[in-house]
Every structure is written in C-alpha cells, then in structure tokens.
Design a protein around this motif. Sequence first.
Motif, mmCIF file in Angstrom:
data_model
loop_
_atom_site.group_PDB
_atom_site.id
_atom_site.type_symbol
_atom_site.label_atom_id
_atom_site.label_comp_id
_atom_site.label_asym_id
_atom_site.label_seq_id
_atom_site.Cartn_x
_atom_site.Cartn_y
_atom_site.Cartn_z
ATOM 1 N N GLY A 64 -6.249 -0.591 1.706
ATOM 2 C CA GLY A 64 -6.817 0.723 1.396
ATOM 3 C C GLY A 64 -8.299 0.738 1.082
ATOM 4 N N GLN B 259 -6.544 0.509 -4.669
ATOM 5 C CA GLN B 259 -5.476 1.529 -4.711
ATOM 6 C C GLN B 259 -6.038 2.938 -4.785
ATOM 7 O OE1 GLN B 259 -2.632 0.716 -7.892
ATOM 8 N NE2 GLN B 259 -2.768 -1.428 -7.346
ATOM 9 N N LEU C 24 3.368 12.902 2.230
ATOM 10 C CA LEU C 24 3.883 12.615 0.885
ATOM 11 C C LEU C 24 4.729 13.768 0.358
ATOM 12 C CD1 LEU C 24 0.723 11.000 -0.728
ATOM 13 C CD2 LEU C 24 2.833 9.852 -0.055
ATOM 14 N N ALA D 107 -7.085 3.903 -1.376
ATOM 15 C CA ALA D 107 -5.919 4.153 -0.527
ATOM 16 C C ALA D 107 -5.347 5.540 -0.815
ATOM 17 C CB ALA D 107 -4.849 3.090 -0.763
ATOM 18 N N TYR D 108 -5.284 5.872 -2.095
ATOM 19 C CA TYR D 108 -4.708 7.161 -2.473
ATOM 20 C C TYR D 108 -5.601 8.309 -2.029
ATOM 21 C CZ TYR D 108 -1.767 10.304 -5.199
ATOM 22 O OH TYR D 108 -0.889 11.295 -5.578
ATOM 23 N N ARG E 54 2.544 6.704 -6.717
ATOM 24 C CA ARG E 54 1.557 7.544 -7.376
ATOM 25 C C ARG E 54 1.786 9.027 -7.074
ATOM 26 N NH1 ARG E 54 -4.936 6.518 -7.552
ATOM 27 N NH2 ARG E 54 -4.567 4.464 -8.319
ATOM 28 N N ARG F 127 0.834 -1.210 0.000
ATOM 29 C CA ARG F 127 0.000 0.000 0.000
ATOM 30 C C ARG F 127 0.868 1.259 0.000
ATOM 31 N NH1 ARG F 127 -4.870 1.417 4.234
ATOM 32 N NH2 ARG F 127 -5.147 3.588 3.625
ATOM 33 N N LYS G 218 2.871 1.824 -3.254
ATOM 34 C CA LYS G 218 2.036 2.268 -4.371
ATOM 35 C C LYS G 218 1.549 3.705 -4.182
ATOM 36 C CE LYS G 218 0.350 -2.189 -6.067
ATOM 37 N NZ LYS G 218 -0.736 -3.174 -5.928
ATOM 38 N N VAL G 219 1.234 4.066 -2.947
ATOM 39 C CA VAL G 219 0.799 5.452 -2.702
ATOM 40 C C VAL G 219 1.956 6.409 -2.984
ATOM 41 C CG1 VAL G 219 0.140 7.089 -0.887
ATOM 42 C CG2 VAL G 219 -1.095 4.937 -1.104
#
Lengths: 133, 550
Positions: free
Chosen positions: B240, B439, A117, B442-443, A25, A18, A21-22
């Motif tokens: 997520g 995903q 982030l 989660a984002y 992105r 998780r 991938k976050v």
Amino acid sequence: MVPIRVLVAKPGLDGHDRGAKVVARALRDAGMEVIYTGLRQSPEQIVRAAIQEDVDMVGLSCLSGAHNSLFPKVVQLLKEAGAEDIQVFGGGVIPESDIPGLLEAGVRAVFTPGTPLEEIVNFVRESVKKGDA
Amino acid sequence: MADKQERLAKWRAQLEKALERFPERKKSFTTSSGIELKTVYTDLDLPPAVDDFPLPGEFPYTRGVQRNMYRGRLWTMRQYAGFATAEESNERYKYLLSQGQTGLSVAFDLPTQIGLDSDHPLADGEVGKVGVAIDSLADMEVLFKDIPLDKVSTSMTINAPAMVLLAMYLVVAEKQGVDWASLKGTIQNDILKEYVARGTYIFPPEPSLKIITDIFAFCAENVPNWNTISISGYHIREAGATAVQEIAYTLANAICYVESAIKAGLNVDDFAPRLSFFFNAHSNFFEEIAKFRAARKLWAEIMRHRFGAQNPKSMLLRFHTQTGGSTLTAQQPDNNIVRVALQALSAVLGGTQSLHTNSRDEALALPSEESVRIALRTQQIIAHETGVADVVDPLGGSYYVESLTAEIEKRVKEELAKIDAMGGAVTAINSGYIQRQIQDSAYQFQMAVETKEQIIVGVNQFTVEEETQPDLLRVDPSVQAAQIRRLQELKSRRDSAKVRQALDAVAAAAREGANLFPPVLDAVRSYATLGEICGVLREVYGEYQAKDLI
C-alpha cells in the motif's frame, strides 16, 4: 445497541495482509468491534480466538491458494466446538469456480478483488441481523 | 530569466481566465505520492542538479548505471515462476529458457519460505501452491536438472532461510562441476521488508541481520559474482505504500544492512558492489520513471557520503523491477495486459537491469502458460519494436520528469531523516511506525477508489457483466502427499548420524556467533532438510512475534 464483533483472520502461511487490514479498518470505521489475528494462524487458533472473543462473524483472507483446505476447516471446527452461530466469510485471490464449493462447505460469502468495502460492510450487518432474528 | 517569468505569468493569467468558463477535470492533479502537479513544466522548473551536466554511468548515476545502457545489452527478462514439485518447475524453466527468457527466477512455496518441511502441520494446504516445495538438496538437484548453472543467472525469492537455499544451489553447482566463481544470480535475503510487508520472517531482527552479514562475508570470498541481497521495495509498495514511501523505506532498510555489515567488521567496498535492489512499477507513468531516477541518485550519495565508499561499483543502484501485482484487476483481466505494458515501459525508461512482467490472470490465480508467454512477449515488443531502448535515459532533461525526480528525492530524504531520528529502520519497524504509514496509504487509496476519485477501469467504472474465467492454472492437490512421501523416503535412506552431527555443528556455530555458512553447507551436503536446519536455528535464536495493529 451492542456493536457487531468481527474477527479478521489470516489462516495459513500467506503474508499478504493488505486486504485483511483494509477490510478490518473499514468494518471498524463502520462502528464494529474488530479483532485482527495477524499472520500464520492455524484453523484451530482462529476458532479458539473466535470463541474467546465471542464474535458474531469471522472473516478469513487468503491469497496463497490454500483457501479450499483452510476455509472449510474453520467452518467445520466451529461446528465441532458448538459455535456454528459464528458465521464465516472469506476473501482473497479465489477463482470463481472455487466459490460454489466454499459456499457449500458453509462459508457464507466470498469476496474477490475489486469488491467495494461498502458491500462487505453491508453483508456483515445484514448477516448478523438475520442471525439474531 | 526575468523575461521567461514574465511570459509565464502572462500565460497563467490567460489560462486562469479561460478556466473560469471551462473548469478542469479535477480541482487538483496529484501523483500517487500526493505530489501536486503544475499545468505545464518549463525550464524554470529544472532542478539545479541538471546544470551539472549529468551523464549516464557517472556519479550520481541519475541517468543510468552504465554509459550506454541497453545499447550494449538489453535488460534481463526474468519471469518469476515455480510451482508444485521440483520436476514441474524444472519443466517450466526449460520452457521459459527455450522461449528466449534470459534468467531464471525461482518462486518457492510458503512452507519453504518460512523454513518448514512439507510434512509440518502448518504446511497443510500450502505445499507447492505459490511456488516450488524444496525440502532438501535432493529437491534442488531435480529443480536444476539439465540446466547448466554456469550458463544461466538465477534469482531466488527467499529471505529468512536464504542461506540454506543458496547453500543447496552451491552444492548443486559443485555436483555439476561448476566453479562457484562463475555463478551468477541473486537471493532476495531482505528480512526487514518481511517484517513490514511480506510476512515470511522466522527469527527476530538481530540474529536475522547476523545471518545476512554472514552471507555477505562468505560470498565476498567464495561466490564473488553473486548478488547477496535484493533490497526490496516491491512488497512495501504492494502493501500500500506510495512511490515516495517505497523508496524511503527500501533505502532505510538498505542503510541498516550496510551499517550491520560494517559493524561486523566488513569493509564497505568489499560487499557493497553485490547489493542489488528490487522495485515495483505501478501505473502513474512519469512518477514511476522519476522514482527510479531519484533512487539511483539517493543511493549513490548515501554510499559515497554517508558510508565513505570509494569503489564506484559500491554506489550503483542496480535494480530488478516487477510490474504492480496489486494494480491487476480480476474484472476484464485482458485489460491487465495493457497495464503491464505501460508499467514495464516505465521501468525500461527508468533504467531497470531486469524485469518481470505480470500475467493478466494473476488477480484470479497463478498464471497459465499462455498468460506468461504474453507477459514475456510484452517485454520483447518493448525491447525490439518500440525503439525506446536505443537511447540512454530518453526522458533526461524533460522539464517535468527532472522536476518530479528532484521532488521525489526531496521527499524521500525527509522520510529518511525521520527514520534516522527514531534510531534507524529496526526501531521504526519495532515501533510499528513503518507498518502504520503503509497501512494508512493503503486505506487512503482504497477510499479514493470507493469515492471514484481514483478510477480503476473495469472495477469502479466501465464495468461489464462477465463470464467466469476459464483456463486457470490449478495445482494438483495430490502434490502435497507426493512431496511428503518423497521427504519420508529421503529421511529413511540418508545417513542419519551424519545429519545429526551436521545439525549439531550448525547449532554450535549459531551459539558461538561464528559464521554460519560453512556448517550450513555441510548440513545441506548431508541431506539435512530445510526444516531441520531452520529448526535448530529456531531453538537458538527464537522466533519473531509480530505486533499487529489495525
């Protein structure tokens, strides 16, 4: 301007992706070119991918506790391959007390849970800029 | 009714007026699944199902799977544990049992979960880290030494190689003189969520489903009280997903397992009573309670109407809950004790059958013994001091909770219809649809944290300068070398001809499509290693290649 290229990698057997991938992105949304390796990469595979993809930085994510063996190994293999200009940073469930050792082994920064982030994006930008100068 | 609507309209008008002067904290209030909430709920919001006078222990089981729930027996307090070597884990289990824990939950290290022996190159650095390293029956014998297997229930978090680990457990029972029929416990055995969320897959979906069906068939006949699968939303949520997505994708996977077992010729009522579930308890308190209630109703209806189950036991959604690991913060870790307590309370109010409470230090490292004790004590306080376990489904009939239950049910059905239209869970996984949905959630969640639309106490607000955390548990790095030495010793003293023969029989059964369980049991008895058994299966079945999208 040439976009910054980053390889985000999951070394070892850990399946928690998780965070990786976050972060991948977020870096992409910040205008960088990001390659994500997927799970279960050996340090050798990660170094090969980093060189082939000609990245500026490698971001490693590990939540299984194997960071002390895996992160330094990636740094070392990059050096052995003559690619020490590719900088390595990492993140995951990493005890505070392990961080000095990882930094000493050549990992540029370690981001633990709760890191904004923006901080990671800025770090990558700044590091690549410095590396170029 | 008209009168109530009139009064409500008037009340709303007065509220609107007040809001002009005193606006609310937020423009809109939503749950984690994006369900927009009203200011107040009234009996006008009660879903029609509430008119059917639902009672616990009766179809569709929204209010609970038993008539008296915790008044009879409390939920099983089951802390997931296991690290380093079989000896050390065995010590931890005996300690937990002595502290009043009522069931064991075995955590395996990653090489074990992926079917690799401790001496495999990819296992380097991972041996004994997130759980115990098990290479062969010899390790399993040590793991359960002096623990009478007919007296405990054991949950094993093992998926791709679940058959091999269960076979080892059965042989240990055999050696203790314990009848397989008296064994109680669960293997996770849920491969589909490994592809979407957890990552410890080995084989491609088709042979993996075949192995799972073999386990269903073998256990129905030989280990009748064993829960053969724990269909897990936990990891989907951790990756997520929202509460609605957690239930939707878990049920989509469950439907796929039932379909494959029926396709293999099993009778639904022969295996369905042994299916169990595993969910997450996050922090949006009422949404979580409603989620558990909705899941029970959805599953009961799926089993009765879609699969024609006759036995009421086939319709019961029995589940384990773990509090949300991803909600724990590394900052001000003692705050996590409070988060865990509230999440655990939602699981109990939602009618869970067993519960794991996370330890406060898990965002930093593996939990220390003291932290595990506080986590267990949290459950004991809920059970014995708060009185919440004394009445079944205490929130049943709440305007808000009933309305939220119905809304979650509706949204899960919509998502299930989408997956059905794609051709089911395997297609939705192969196309990356489910992974992508998770995903995205989660984002979005992370973005909400970054913009402070979502406050995380101690992380993006109410922060303090902190000292380094002392007393973290560390796995001794010499564990790996010791485990490898043990493996080598085993290999030198066992009857290698017998091992070879047993492995050949496993490969033959895999090629012929026969039930794999009997030859795997023989291989385990011969002290063939986990890596060897999974190795011959890898040769026959191949390995799953993930498609990774960001």
